[in-house]
Structure formats: structure tokens, C-alpha cells
Design an enzyme around this catalytic site. Structure first.
Site, PDB file in Angstrom:
ATOM      1  N   PHE A   1     -17.760 -42.638 -15.106  1.00 52.05           N
ATOM      2  CA  PHE A   1     -16.851 -43.141 -16.149  1.00 52.05           C
ATOM      3  C   PHE A   1     -16.750 -44.657 -16.194  1.00 52.05           C
ATOM      4  O   PHE A   1     -16.353 -45.227 -17.197  1.00 52.05           O
ATOM      5  CB  PHE A   1     -15.443 -42.549 -15.952  1.00 52.05           C
TER       6      PHE A   1
ATOM      7  N   LYS B   1     -26.368 -37.117 -19.654  1.00 52.52           N
ATOM      8  CA  LYS B   1     -25.045 -36.472 -19.618  1.00 52.52           C
ATOM      9  C   LYS B   1     -24.001 -37.560 -19.317  1.00 52.52           C
ATOM     10  O   LYS B   1     -23.869 -38.015 -18.192  1.00 52.52           O
ATOM     11  CB  LYS B   1     -24.955 -35.381 -18.542  1.00 52.52           C
TER      12      LYS B   1
ATOM     13  N   SER C   1     -19.213 -40.812  -6.867  1.00 51.11           N
ATOM     14  CA  SER C   1     -18.634 -40.941  -5.526  1.00 51.11           C
ATOM     15  C   SER C   1     -19.641 -40.470  -4.472  1.00 51.11           C
ATOM     16  O   SER C   1     -20.599 -39.746  -4.783  1.00 51.11           O
ATOM     17  CB  SER C   1     -17.371 -40.085  -5.437  1.00 51.11           C
TER      18      SER C   1
ATOM     19  N   CYS D   1     -18.268 -50.104  -8.246  1.00 53.21           N
ATOM     20  CA  CYS D   1     -18.783 -49.936  -6.882  1.00 53.21           C
ATOM     21  C   CYS D   1     -19.103 -51.270  -6.242  1.00 53.21           C
ATOM     22  O   CYS D   1     -19.424 -51.318  -5.056  1.00 53.21           O
ATOM     23  CB  CYS D   1     -19.988 -49.006  -6.865  1.00 53.21           C
TER      24      CYS D   1
ATOM     25  N   GLU E   1     -12.549 -45.734  -0.171  1.00 50.74           N
ATOM     26  CA  GLU E   1     -12.690 -46.383  -1.479  1.00 50.74           C
ATOM     27  C   GLU E   1     -11.471 -46.038  -2.340  1.00 50.74           C
ATOM     28  O   GLU E   1     -11.238 -44.865  -2.647  1.00 50.74           O
ATOM     29  CB  GLU E   1     -13.974 -45.901  -2.158  1.00 50.74           C
TER      30      GLU E   1
END
Lengths: 493, 163
Positions: free
Chosen positions: A160, A184, A237, A292, A393
Site C-alpha cells: 500500500f 495485483k 512485511s 521501508c 517495525e
């Protein structure tokens, strides 16, 4: 300041793009796409079925051989056409991204530029895809050559946080190399790629060369398990990246799976503090910390700690939080109510484990947006490397300040993390900078730069639990991922 | 023209575009107003064209020169310093009117002629671009260079307008 106009108030029920046609999903399951700043629905995204995945992959497979036979120079020209359309609709792409993701308009414009840069690099496919040869390479009168050939159908499963850029780390290279592709998008931010595919549709790729399918993890699983897909690119993730890596390996696929991060920014005693602090703000709070490459643990030499803290807090307090379509806003909301709740949990846990809040963004109120998922810049001190906030995180605008007494201590802290995505150092010493670059086990290193985001012609790297695979997105790594080398040895008798 | 909050790269470019749009309208109006003086009328026509071209340069700068790696917050620019104290209606030859948004709109420019207005505007633009270039130098070096060049053009324009 009033905000820029939204491209549309509501994007309707999104469709899939299969074999060059926009098609409604047969699924009766849809989810709301929410504007994180307003809390309002802006689209509904279908949870497509396995049958629809099969349709998309079948279309891509059918299109492959003909596309593979299309000369690279022709494929490159189509990339130029894609670039041109993206340039023409640059602002719309950026604004849709703000609307569905919450990032600021500047961040969205920067991301759009990054997406375009990947198309620009892929446009050089006539050079990038060249093989190599050696006369008499296999003996006298026996020549040897290596050629790069496309493999077939590839797919990406996108996250996202960068709705436009991340699919572009992959698909332009794959398609330029002569593969066909299925995208996708994240179900939280599907509108940007929908809009981009509407533009790409005008370019005139043969039907099936590029396909888009909306949905959730069912669609992702179907792509990973599909026998006709040669490889998967994933960003998300670490637990999911590990799952993707294992699943793709099980099904005999190539895979590049980018995972999470816990990035340290090290501030040495000789750092130029005003500039370092300014730069670190964008690293820590840019994209509301949902990247990230975000700086999360700030490791500061003890002799400058107090001065650094004072400067950092003063600047962080001035960060304007709001709807990203207001051009004066520095930071937008986080992606969802769920994400906000998770970040607030991390803050609570940090307090309970002994962290001291220097700046508390929990109760921020943004005028005009009472239903937005906002969290203000949040800064902790008294954080130790064993605390949850220092290890996990957070993916939000929360940072921890830690005192260090040496570069060795900083590197030990960095290496104690299972992640190895990025690390940065602020110093004026070339010797220290070189040592940092040489020793630190992270894929992306910043020297006086808090977001070491590789340009399109370099690989987006990652070590340890931040990346599963060997070939990364972007640049030559992408070319190698999307092609196989065939060696031909020739003797004319 | 509202007083801008100059806290981001996008806000800087937005205000720059507003200034350029303002200049285009001003010079189109002055071109009409000075029809009796062919030399001056041509100068104003050229300036209108130049500021129009600068809008395109700024739009391109916004698209191409922004690096999402170094989008640092911008601090230290007081938007009130960069708002023209007059505004011009869109119609050709329209009168130059006192602005309503700038805090000291009633003072500086009242009673001045078109040439003085033009020089004032070029001065505001030059100051805005130079200050912005300084503020953005560490963050966006390429943008800073564009702004410095625009400020230099503003200074030349001011000299050309004379008065």
C-alpha cells in the site's frame, strides 16, 4: 491553505484489466477503499476469484510468444509511449495517490517521478538485454555466446505504501524484456494503478501483455501457486515476504520478496547538525513513516546528544500534519484506522517498557479532518536496543533516540536487528563514512542522507530479513530476474 | 493572491506559479494601457510572454526536479514578503487595483504608475526566488539553480522597465 482538487470524489467499483479489456469481477465481495485523511470511501475494490486469476494468466500466456517475438526496439518504443502518457497525466496520478494513500502531494509527485524513471530505464532495453559473445571462446574455430531470453508470464504483488512506484520496479523491465505481466495492487490503494492502466491501455500493447487483477491474499496465493507464472515480485512485511519466498520456491518460481525494516540513522560528533536534523525529519516522518527506508532508531553520539535532541524536537514540532492535497502540509495520515491503532499500541508499549516521550503525536487534531487517521510526529528517548519499539517495525511516524559512545556501538546495534534494509550515517569524516559503508550489513546505505532510495538504474537492495531472493527490483538486477541466459556454442564445419 | 505558507517544495512552486500568472496579467494590461508608446507596449508584451514561458518552466521543474529522497520541510520563509500589493483584473487594459490580501496593501503602491507596479512586482519575484533558492539549496539543489536564474531574469527585467 485550501487543497488541490481531487480527481474524482468516488471511483466506483473498480474493474480488472484482462486481455486488453476492462472487465467487472464476478465476485460479489467488494471492500471499501478509504481516503485516510477524510475517512470516507472513495472506491470499492472487488475481491476477484481464482477463475479470474486464471483468466488473467491465460491471457498473459497466450500473448507471450507473439510479444516475445516483437523486436526489442519496438518494445522500447512502446515504453516511450508509456512515459509520454505518464508525463501528460503526472498530476492526476499524484493526486489520486494522495487521495487513497494519504501521502503529501510532494511525496506523491516524487513517487510518480520514480515510476516514470523506471520506464525510462526500461526504454533502454535494446542495450540492457544484449548478451555477449566471444570468438573462439570455446576453442579454435568454436564461438560462444550468451543471450538473454524472456521466460513467459510474471506477476507482482504490491504493497500500500507506494501505489505507483513499486509495480514500476518490476513490470516495465519484465515487459520490455519480452515477458507478459499481471499486476495485483494492494486492495487498500488500487485506484492509482487502475488509472495508470487506463493510460497504458491507450498505448496499444497487444491484448494480454499487461493485466491487472484486484483482490486480497486469495488472489496473491492464486498467483503464487499458478503453474503458468514464472516468477513473482513482492514487497511487504517480513512475515509475508518469507511466506511468498517459500511458496514460490515450492512451486518452482523465481522470486524477489522485499520485507520489512528497522533502519538506524547514526549521528556522529562531527555531523553538521542543522542539515542532518532537517534531512532526518524527512527520513523519519516522510510518508508518515510508512516506508521501508524510514529512519526509526536515531543513534546519537553522547557528546552531541542534548544539542541534537533540542534541534530535532524543535523542528519536529513544526511539521504540519494534514490532508496531503494541501500543498503546505508536510505529513499526511497513516493508511487506516487499523494501522493507527497498531502504531498507538507500539507507543503505549514503549511507555510501559520505560521509554520517555519527548514529543507525543497521539492526540493530534487536524482541523477539518476529524475522521482522518492522523498521528503526529512522536519521539522517544530512554530507549534501549532490547525494547520492542527499538526492535520491531512500527511503520508510523515514531522514532527513538539512543545515545551511543562510538561507531562500533552503533554498528553493533544495527547488526543486532534481524533486518538489513537501510542504514545511514551523518558525519564529515570520509574515514568514518567509509568504515560505515564497508562494515554495515544493510542493503541501502546513506551517507549524510536519511532515505537511501536507489534510483531506477540501481537495484533496490536489502539484506537479511529485509529481502528474500537474490535479484532485486530495478536496473540490471531486474533485467537478470526477467530473463534467462542461454549459451550457444557454434562450430561451422 | 493569498499569503502562502511556504513550508514545502510544492507550496513554493505553487506560489511561484501564482506570481507568474499575476505578472502575465499585469503585463498584458500594461501592454494595452501603453498602446500610445510602441516601445513600452512591446516591452510589456515581451514580458507577458516571458512570464508565461516561466510558468511552463516551473511546471516542468515541479514534475522533474523533485527528489522524494530529500523532501525536507522548508522553514524560514515569510509568505507575506512575497505577495504583490496590487492585483489586476483579467480584462485587457484593466485598471490596476489595490490588493486586499497583503497586510500593507494600502500603502506602498497607491498612486504609482504602471511602470512602478511592474518594477515592484519584478522586485518581489526576485526576492522570492532568491530567498527560496537559499531555503531550498540543501534540499533541492537543481531547483535552487532554476530559482536563481529566474531571480536574475527578474533583475534584468526591472532594469529594462526602467522608470
Amino acid at each position: 491553505m485550501s487543497h488541490l482538487p481531487e480527481v474524482k470524489e468516488h471511483y466506483g467499483i473498480l474493474k480488472n484489466y484482462i486481455e486488453g479489456k476492462w472487465v467487472d469481477s464476478a465476485s460479489d465481495k467488494t471492500e471499501a477503499v478509504i481516503n485516510p485523511a477524510t475517512g470516507k470511501e472513495i472506491a470499492r475494490v472487488p475481491m476477484s476469484t481464482r477463475k479470474e486469476v486464471d483468466d488473467a494468466v491465460a491471457a498473459a500466456k497466450e500473448a507471450w510468444w507473439s510479444w516475445r517475438e516483437t523486436p526489442p526496439v519496438t518494445r522500447a518504443r512502446m515504453m516511450f509511449a508509456v512515459k509520454e502518457l505518464l508525463e501528460q497525466h503526472f498530476e492526476e496520478i499524484a493526486r489520486i495517490m494522495v487521495q487513497e494513500n494519504g501521502k503529501t502531494i510532494d511525496e506523491a509527485r516524487g513517487e510518480t517521478r520514480r515510476a516514470i524513471e523506471n520506464v525510462e530505464v526500461a526504454s533502454g532495453i535494446t542495450t540492457l538485454q544484449m548478451g555477449y559473445s566471444l570468438e573462439d571462446g570455446a576453442g579454435s574455430g568454436i564461438d560462444e555466446e550468451a543471450i538473454r531470453q524472456p521466460l513467459g508470464v510474471f506477476a507482482c504483488i504490491a504493497p500500500f505504501n507506494f501505489p505507483a512506484m513499486i509495480p514500476f520496479w518490476f513490470w516495465p523491465y519484465a515487459v520490455a524484456c519480452g515477458n507478459t505481466y499481471v499486476i495485483k495492487p494492494s486492495r487498500q490503494v488500487p485506484c492509482t494503478m487502475q488509472y495508470i492502466l487506463e493510460l497504458i491501455d491507450r498505448v496499444g500493447f497487444p491484448p494480454g501483455v499487461i493485466n491487472l487483477i484486484n483482490g486480497s491474499h486469495d488472489v496473491a496465493d492464486a498467483l503464487m501457486e499458478h503453474p503458468d507464472i514464472k516468477g513473482i515480485s513482492f514487497v511487504g512485511s517480513t512475515p509475508v515476504a518469507r511466506h511468498v519466498y517459500k511458496t514460490c520456491a515450492q512451486y518452482g518460481k523465481r522470486v524477489q520478496a522485499q520485507g520489512g525494516a528497522k533502519n538506524c540513522l547514526v549521528v556522529m560528533s562531527d555531523a553538521v547538525l542543522p542539515q542532518a536534523v532537517s534531512n532526518m525529519l524527512s527520513s523519519c516522518f516522510g510518508c508518515a513513516g510508512q516506508r521501508c527506508l524510514a529512519g526509526s532508531n536515531l543513534l546519537i553520539m553522547e557528546d552531541i546528544y542534548d544539542e541534537f535532541k533540542e534541534r530535532f524536537i524543535a523542528r519536529a514540532k513544526n511539521i504540519k500534519v494534514g490532508y496531503g492535497l494541501d500543498e503546505s502540509v508536510n505529513m499526511g495520515p497513516v493508511i487506516s484506522a487499523k494501522a493507527r491503532a497498531k502504531i498507538l499500541d507500539y507507543i503505549e508499549k514503549a511507555i510501559s517498557e520505560g521509554g520517555r516521550l519527548l514529543l507525543d503525536g497521539r492526540d493530534i487534531k487536524v482541523e477539518g479532518y476529524p475522521d482522518g487517521f492522523f498521528i503526529g510526529p512522536t519521539v522517544f528517548e530512554n530507549v534501549t536496543p532490547d525494547m520492542t519499539i527499538a526492535k520491531e517495525e512500527v511503520f508510523g511516524p515514531v522514532v527513538s533516540l539512543m545515545k551511543i559512545s562510538s561507531l562500533d556501538e552503533a554498528i553493533d546495534i544495527i547488526h543486532s536487528s534481524p533486518f538489513g534494509n537501510a542504514a545511514s550515517i551523518y558525519t564529515q569524516s570520509g574515514k568514518i563514512a567509509r568504515e560505515f559503508k564497508y562494515r554495515v550489513q544493510a542493503g541501502n546505505i546513506g551517507i549524510n542522507l536519511g532515505i537511501a532510495a536507489p534510483m531506477a538504474y540501481f537495484p533496490f537492495a536489502g539484506y537479511k530479513d529485509s529481502f528474500f531472493g537474490d535479484l532485486h527490483g530495478q536496473g540490471m538486477d531486474a533485467i537478470n530476474f526477467f530473463t534467462d541466459r542461454k549459451v550457444v556454442i557454434t562450430r561451422w564445419i | 493572491m493569498p499569503v502562502p505558507e511556504l513550508t514545502t517544495f510544492g507550496a513554493l512552486i505553487r506560489h511561484a506559479l501564482a506570481l507568474e500568472e499575476f505578472a502575465v496579467e499585469l503585463y498584458k494590461g500594461l501592454e494595452q494601457s501603453y498602446q500610445g508608446n510602441a516601445d513600452l507596449s512591446r516591452v510589456f508584451a515581451d514580458l507577458a510572454a516571458q512570464h508565461g514561458a516561466r510558468q511552463k518552466l516551473l511546471e516542468r521543474t515541479r514534475r522533474e526536479k523533485l527528489s522524494e529522497m530529500i523532501l525536507e520541510p522548508i522553514e524560514g520563509l515569510d509568505g507575506r514578503l512575497y505577495v504583490p500589493k496590487v492585483h489586476v483584473t483579467g480584462a485587457p487594459g484593466a485598471a490596476i487595483q489595490h490588493g486586499e490580501t497583503a497586510p500593507d496593501s494600502e500603502t506602498a503602491l497607491a498612486g504609482k504608475g504602471g511602470i512602478a507596479f511592474a518594477r515592484e512586482l519584478e522586485g518581489i519575484c526576485a526576492r522570492f526566488y532568491l530567498d527560496s533558492a537559499r531555503a531550498a539549496r540543501m534540499v533541492l539543489a537543481e531547483v535552487s539553480k532554476v530559482f536563481e536564474r529566474l531571480a536574475e531574469d527578474n533583475r534584468k527585467n526591472s532594469d529594462m522597465i526602467g522608470g
